[in-house]
Design an enzyme around this catalytic site. Structure first.
Site, PDB file in Angstrom:
ATOM      1  N   LYS A 490     -25.221  68.559  27.733  1.00  0.00           N
ATOM      2  CA  LYS A 490     -24.760  70.019  27.527  1.00  0.00           C
ATOM      3  C   LYS A 490     -25.421  70.718  26.346  1.00  0.00           C
ATOM      4  CE  LYS A 490     -20.684  68.401  25.845  1.00  0.00           C
ATOM      5  NZ  LYS A 490     -19.238  68.126  26.177  1.00  0.00           N
ATOM      6  N   ARG A 589      -6.407  71.185  27.659  1.00  0.00           N
ATOM      7  CA  ARG A 589      -7.299  72.205  27.837  1.00  0.00           C
ATOM      8  C   ARG A 589      -7.486  72.650  29.599  1.00  0.00           C
ATOM      9  NH1 ARG A 589     -13.077  70.589  25.061  1.00  0.00           N
ATOM     10  NH2 ARG A 589     -13.433  69.365  26.845  1.00  0.00           N
ATOM     11  N   TYR A 717     -30.294  87.049  -3.027  1.00  0.00           N
ATOM     12  CA  TYR A 717     -29.367  88.372  -2.732  1.00  0.00           C
ATOM     13  C   TYR A 717     -28.054  88.024  -3.582  1.00  0.00           C
ATOM     14  CZ  TYR A 717     -31.622  89.506   1.701  1.00  0.00           C
ATOM     15  OH  TYR A 717     -32.476  89.920   2.541  1.00  0.00           O
TER      16      TYR A 717
HETATM   17  C1  LIG Z   1     -18.992  66.762  25.629  1.00  0.00           C
HETATM   18  C2  LIG Z   1     -17.970  65.797  26.652  1.00  0.00           C
HETATM   19  C3  LIG Z   1     -17.936  64.433  26.494  1.00  0.00           C
HETATM   20  C4  LIG Z   1     -19.002  63.721  25.589  1.00  0.00           C
HETATM   21  O1  LIG Z   1     -18.267  63.440  24.307  1.00  0.00           O
HETATM   22  P1  LIG Z   1     -18.875  62.809  23.109  1.00  0.00           P
HETATM   23  O2  LIG Z   1     -17.755  62.672  22.041  1.00  0.00           O
HETATM   24  O3  LIG Z   1     -20.182  63.640  22.834  1.00  0.00           O
HETATM   25  O4  LIG Z   1     -19.409  61.536  23.712  1.00  0.00           O
HETATM   26  C5  LIG Z   1     -17.536  64.014  27.556  1.00  0.00           C
HETATM   27  N1  LIG Z   1     -16.596  64.336  28.447  1.00  0.00           N
HETATM   28  C6  LIG Z   1     -16.529  65.794  28.402  1.00  0.00           C
HETATM   29  C7  LIG Z   1     -15.761  66.598  29.563  1.00  0.00           C
HETATM   30  C8  LIG Z   1     -17.209  66.599  27.550  1.00  0.00           C
HETATM   31  O5  LIG Z   1     -17.131  67.797  27.624  1.00  0.00           O
END
Ligand SMILES: *Cc1c(COP(=O)(O)O)cnc(C)c1O
Length: 822
Positions: A490, A589, A717
Site C-alpha cells: 500500500k 479502527r 525566507y
Molecule cells: C499496513 C498494514 C500492515 C503492515 O504493518 P507493518 O507494521 O508495516 O508491518 C498490516 N496489516 C494492515 C491491516 C495494515 O494496514
C-alpha cells in the site's frame, strides 16, 4: 562451459540412474525453474531449502521440454525424462563441480575477503586474458551454488581461472575449498563489523582462510592489521608462500608509493630492487587496494610489463548491478553494465522477461568485447543466448554484428554505431516498452539511457531490490513452512514504487499482496501482477473494479456487506466472490465486534455469492514489549472469534493478525498468514530485527550551486540565518515538497556530502534547502545524501519528530525512483 553426457554425470555422482536417454549431453545447469529459458542441454538440480523445494517444479519443467534431472526423490508420477537420484542435490552439484575442476589444467586463483572480491576477480581476469586463455566467475557468483556454476564455465583451453568465494556462515568455506582447490589466493580485506553469524572478526577471518589451506601462494596487504597478522600465522604453519605488498614501512616484497593526481593514481612499486610504475584511472582507496592486489600477482606471474601497464591504465569500474528506471512514454529502462559475459547477458534477459509484465520487450545490444573469444565465436554465442528468449524488438549496434555469425531467429535492426542509432532513435517511438540496454563500455550506452529517460528533478530515491529480497527471506526464516506471507504494498509500496516491487515479490513467491485502495490494485493488475490482492478500503464506487480486476476486499461492516452483495447480483459470477472479514480485537479502527458475529455468520450463509477467504485483525502495539499482555489478549481474541465464526459458517478460512514487528516477537500470532509491511522495506522495531534488516532505499539529491556569503548576508525566507563570519553555503535540490520537512530548518536537519555532515541553514524551501559547507571543497553537482549509509532513516525520522513509516511514505512522487538489482 563443461559438456558431459548425463550417464557420465550419474556415474561421477555414484547415483542411481533411470536412463531413457543416457548419451544425451548436458551443457547447462539450471537451479531455479524461474530462470528457465530453453530446454536444450539443460540439467535441473532439484534443490531443497528452508522455504523452497525444487522437486515441486519438475512436472512443469518436463512439460517445457527439460529431460535431465538430479533429484533426491524419484517423482511418483512417470515422466519422459532422465532422473539421477542422489541423497543430497546440493552436494551432488558441488561434487560435480569438484570433478570438473580436477579435470581442468587451468591454474586456479581464488579471491575472498569482505569487499572487493568481484572487482579483483574481474580485473585479474581482464589482465590475465591479455596473455592467457582465462575463465572467471560470472557476476558475483561466489556462494555455495554460485561457485559450482562458475566452475561449470571452465573450458579445456583455459590456462587460468579466477573465481571468487564468499561465505555467510561457519563451515561453508571448507566446501568451497574442496571444489576450487586454488593454487593461488588473494585475500582482499576484512570489514570491521562481524556478521551476525560469526562470534568475532577473528573467527570470520579464520573461516575465510580455510579457502587457502592447500594453496601454494597467497596475496595480501602487509599492513600490520589483525587480518595481516592472522594471515602470517596461517601461512607460516602451512608453508604457504606469501605474496606481500605494503604502503607502509614494514617488510614486504613489493613496496608501494601512492601518488593521487587529478583523475588517476600513480603507483610506484619497488620489488627485488627494481622500480616499476603503473597508472590506474581511479583515486579512491578501495580501487587502489584492489589494483595493487592484482599488480602483486601480475608481477609474480611475470606478466609482460608493457601489457600490464596498458591493462591497468584501462581498468573499468566494475558495475555490479542491473539498474532500472522509468523512461518517458511509459517505458522502463533496464541498464545492464555488467561486464559482458554470456551468463550476465542471459541473466539480464531474464530480468527483462520478468519485469516487462504487459509491456513490449525490447533489447538494444552492442558487440560485446570482453569475453576473450574470437568475434565469430562470440557473436554466435550471443545469438544463441538471445534466441532463447521471446523479444518484440531487437536493435543491434556495431559494424561487425551484421555478419553471419550473429544469427538471430527474429529480425533485428542494425546500426553501425551508437551515434547512428541516436540519430534515428525517434523513428522507433518506443512506448509502453521494457527496454534492456546491454552494451560494451566503448559503445557508451549511457547516452541511449539518458535519451530514453524521463527528464525530471535530479533528486532520486535509489531502491536496492536485493536488500528487499534479503529482508523477505529474513522474515521467511521466522515462519513455519506452512505460514503464508501477505506483502503490504500500500501507499506506493511504502514509498518505494508500484509494480516494480510487486513484481519482485511475485517473483519471490509471496502468497498475497495488500493494498489500501482499489485503484492501487487495478494498477498492479494492469501491470501484469497475478497474485491474489487484498484491498483494505474498498469504497462502494469501486466495487465494479473489484470484480473486473479480480481483487478481494476487506469487509468490516454490515452496511458495506449489503452494498457488496447487491452489487454482485449484477454479475454472472462463475465462482463465489472472495472477501476478507476484519474483526475488532483492540485497535478500535475498522472491524466487526464480537456481538455481531452470530448475525454476520447468518447473513453470510444467505449470501451465496460471497465466500470468506480469511478473517483477520490488526495488532495495535506489537512493537512495544511493555504491552505484551495487551497484544497476547488480541491474539487470543482473534482465535476465539474465528473459532466461533468457523463453526457458525460451516467452513474454514485463513486467519491472520501479525504485522512486521509481530512476526519476530509473537510466533504465537502467525496463524495461517502474516502481513509483512515496513520490515520488507528494512525498518525494524527491535534490536534483533534492526541488526538483520537492510533499509532498501537511499535518498539522494545534488548540489545545485555553491555560494560565498559575507558577514551580514542572510539566507532564505524570513532571513532566519545571518552570516556572522564569511560563510560558504551549498544549495541542495530537495525541499519540503519532496518530503524534506520544513521542521528541519535552522540547524535541525543535516545532509551528507562526500562522507561529511553539513547543517541546514535558514528555512527549508519548497524545492531547495541550503547547508553550511564553509571550509570544505563541496562543488556544484556533488551528490548529497539525505538518508542512506551515513544518516539513517531512523535518525531522519527522529529529527522530523516522526517514525520511519512517515519518512518513507512522505517522499513525493516527483522524486525519481531508480531500481538496482545485484
Ligand atoms: C499496513 C498494514 C500492515 C503492515 O504493518 P507493518 O507494521 O508495516 O508491518 C498490516 N496489516 C494492515 C491491516 C495494515 O494496514
Amino acid at each position: 562451459m563443461a559438456q558431459l553426457a548425463i550417464s557420465k554425470i550419474a556415474e561421477l555422482l555414484n547415483a542411481e540412474f533411470s536412463a531413457l536417454y543416457p548419451s544425451e549431453i548436458v551443457t547447462r545447469i539450471l537451479l531455479d525453474s524461474r530462470q528457465f529459458s530453453s530446454a536444450e542441454g539443460v540439467l535441473f538440480f532439484a534443490l531443497r531449502g528452508k522455504n523452497h523445494d525444487g522437486h515441486k517444479y519438475i512436472e512443469d519443467l518436463v512439460k517445457k521440454g527439460v529431460s535431465h534431472f538430479v533429484v533426491e526423490q524419484m517423482p511418483t508420477q512417470t515422466f519422459d525424462a532422465n532422473f539421477v537420484v542422489v541423497p543430497d542435490s546440493l552436494k551432488a552439484l558441488q561434487d560435480l563441480a569438484k570433478h570438473i575442476r580436477e579435470q581442468s589444467s587451468a591454474a586456479v586463483i581464488a579471491v575472498t575477503g569482505s569487499n572487493g572480491k568481484t572487482v579483483v576477480k574481474e580485473w585479474m581476469g581482464q589482465i590475465l586474458q591479455k596473455q592467457f586463455s582465462t575463465c572467471r566467475s560470472p557476476k558475483s557468483y561466489n556462494s555455495q551454488i554460485g561457485v559450482p556454476l562458475s566452475v561449470w564455465e571452465l573450458e579445456a583451453k583455459n590456462e587460468f581461472a579466477v573465481f571468487e568465494s564468499g561465505i555467510s556462515e561457519p563451515d561453508e568455506m571448507e566446501k568451497l575449498e574442496k571444489i576450487l582447490q586454488p593454487e593461488i589466493g588473494i585475500f582482499t580485506n576484512i570489514g570491521s563489523a562481524h556478521d551476525a553469524n560469526f562470534e568475532s572478526n577473528s573467527e570470520k577471518i579464520a573461516e575465510k582462510l580455510k579457502l587457502f589451506k592447500h594453496s601454494k601462494q597467497l596475496v595480501y596487504e602487509a599492513n600490520g592489521s589483525n587480518l595481516a597478522k592472522q594471515i602470517e600465522v596461517f601461512t607460516e604453519e602451512r608453508g604457504i608462500q606469501l605474496l606481500s605488498w605494503t604502503r607502509e614501512n614494514g617488510p614486504a616484497d613489493l613496496r608501494i608509493e601512492v601518488k593521487i593526481e587529478e583523475a588517476q593514481t600513480v603507483l610506484i612499486g619497488t620489488m627485488d630492487e627494481r622500480t616499476h610504475t603503473l597508472q590506474i584511472p581511479f583515486t579512491d582507496a578501495a580501487s587502489i587496494q584492489n589494483a595493487i592486489h592484482c599488480w602483486r600477482l601480475g608481477l609474480e606471474l611475470s606478466l609482460d610489463e608493457e601489457e600490464m601497464k596498458k591493462s591497468f591504465a584501462k581498468l573499468n569500474p566494475v558495475e555490479m548491478r542491473l539498474q532500472m528506471k522509468a523512461g518517458s512514454n511509459g517505458n522502463i529502462i533496464i541498464n545492464d553494465a555488467y561486464n559482458s559475459d554470456m551468463e550476465s547477458l542471459r541473466v539480464a534477459l531474464h530480468y527483462l522477461e520478468n519485469q516487462a509484465g504487459n509491456r513490449k520487450k525490447v533489447l538494444i545490444i552492442s558487440e560485446l568485447q570482453q569475453s576473450g573469444l574470437a568475434s565469430e565465436e562470440l557473436f554466435s554465442r550471443m545469438a544463441e543466448v538471445i534466441n532463447r528468449f521471446e523479444l518484440d524488438e531487437i536493435i543491434a549496434i556495431g559494424k561487425d554484428l551484421k555478419n553471419g555469425a550473429f544469427a538471430l531467429n527474429s529480425t533485428a535492426i542494425f546500426y553501425p554505431s551508437t551515434k547512428h542509432f541516436l540519430k534515428n532513435i525517434y523513428s522507433h517511438s518506443f512506448k509502453q516498452s521494457a527496454i534492456l540496454l546491454k552494451g560494451a563500455r566503448s559503445f557508451h550506452f549511457e547516452e541511449i539511457s539518458s535519451a530514453l529517460e524521463e527528464k525530471s528533478h535530479q533528486t532520486v530515491l535509489n531502491i536496492y531490490m536485493n536488500r528487499m529480497v534479503y529482508n523477505l527471506n529474513y522474515f521467511r526464516s521466522k515462519l513455519n513452512g506452512g505460514t503464508r506471507i501477505m506483502a503490504m504494498v500500500k501507499a506506493f509500496s511504502y514509498g518505494s514504487g508500484t509494480y516494480e516491487i510487486a513484481n519482485l515479490l511475485q517473483f519471490h513467491k509471496v502468497d498475497y499482496l495488500g493494498v489500501a485502495y482499489t485503484d492501487e490494485g487495478v494498477a498492479l493488475r494492469k501491470a501484469g501482477i497475478s497474485l491474489p490482492i487484498l484491498v483494505l478500503n474498498a469504497e462502494p464506487s469501486s466495487f465494479h473494479d473489484l470484480v473486473e480486476y479480480n481483487l478481494e476486499p476487506e469487509v468490516y461492516s454490515f452496511h458495506q456487506l449489503e452494498m457488496l452483495e447487491n452489487a454482485l447480483k449484477n454479475y454472472n459470477l462463475s465462482e463465489a466472490f472472495k472477501v476478507h472479514l476484519k474483526v475488532e480485537t483492540g485497535m478500535h479502527r475498522l472491524g466487526f465486534v464480537e456481538d455481531q458475529l452470530k448475525d454476520l455468520a447468518e447473513k453470510l450463509k444467505s449470501h451465496r455469492h460471497i465466500k470468506v477467504a480469511s478473517v483477520f485483525s490488526h495488532l495495535a502495539a506489537s512493537d512495544d514489549p511493555e504491552q505484551r499482555d495487551f497484544t497476547l489478549g488480541q491474539v487470543a481474541k482473534l482465535k476465539q472469534m474465528t473459532d466461533k465464526l468457523k463453526s457458525d459458517l460451516g467452513y474454514s478460512f485463513l486467519r491472520h493478525i501479525s504485522n512486521s514487528s509481530g512476526i519476530s516477537q509473537y510466533p504465537e500470532a502467525h496463524f495461517d498468514m502474516v502481513r509483512l509491511g515496513v520490515g520488507l522495506y528494512g525498518i525494524g522495531s527491535n534490536v534483533e530485527d534492526k541488526k538483520h534488516l537492510n533499509v532498501v532505499s537511499d535518498l539522494m539529491a545534488s548540489v545545485s550551486q555553491v555560494k560565498q556569503l559575507k558577514v551580514g548576508d542572510s539566507v532564505g525566507y524570513g532571513r532566519t540565518f545571518v552570516a556572522e563570519k564569511p560563510t560558504t553555503i551549498a544549495v541542495v535540490s530537495i525541499g519540503y515538497a519532496d518530503g524534506f520537512r520544513r521542521s528541519l530548518s535552522n540547524g535541525v536537519g543535516e545532509v551528507v556530502i562526500s562522507g561529511k555532515r553539513y547543517q541546514v541553514v535558514g528555512r527549508v524551501c519548497m524545492d531547495m534547502v541550503m547547508v553550511d559547507v564553509t571550509g570544505s571543497d563541496v562543488a556544484e553537482g556533488d551528490e548529497v545524501e539525505v538518508f542512506g549509509p551515513t544518516i539513517s532513516v531512523y535518525e531522519l525520522a527522529q529529527k522530523m519528530d516522526t517514525i520511519p513509516y512517515e519518512v518513507l511514505t512522505g517522499i513525493s512522487s516527483r522524486v525519481k525512483r531508480v531500481y538496482f538489482m545485484e
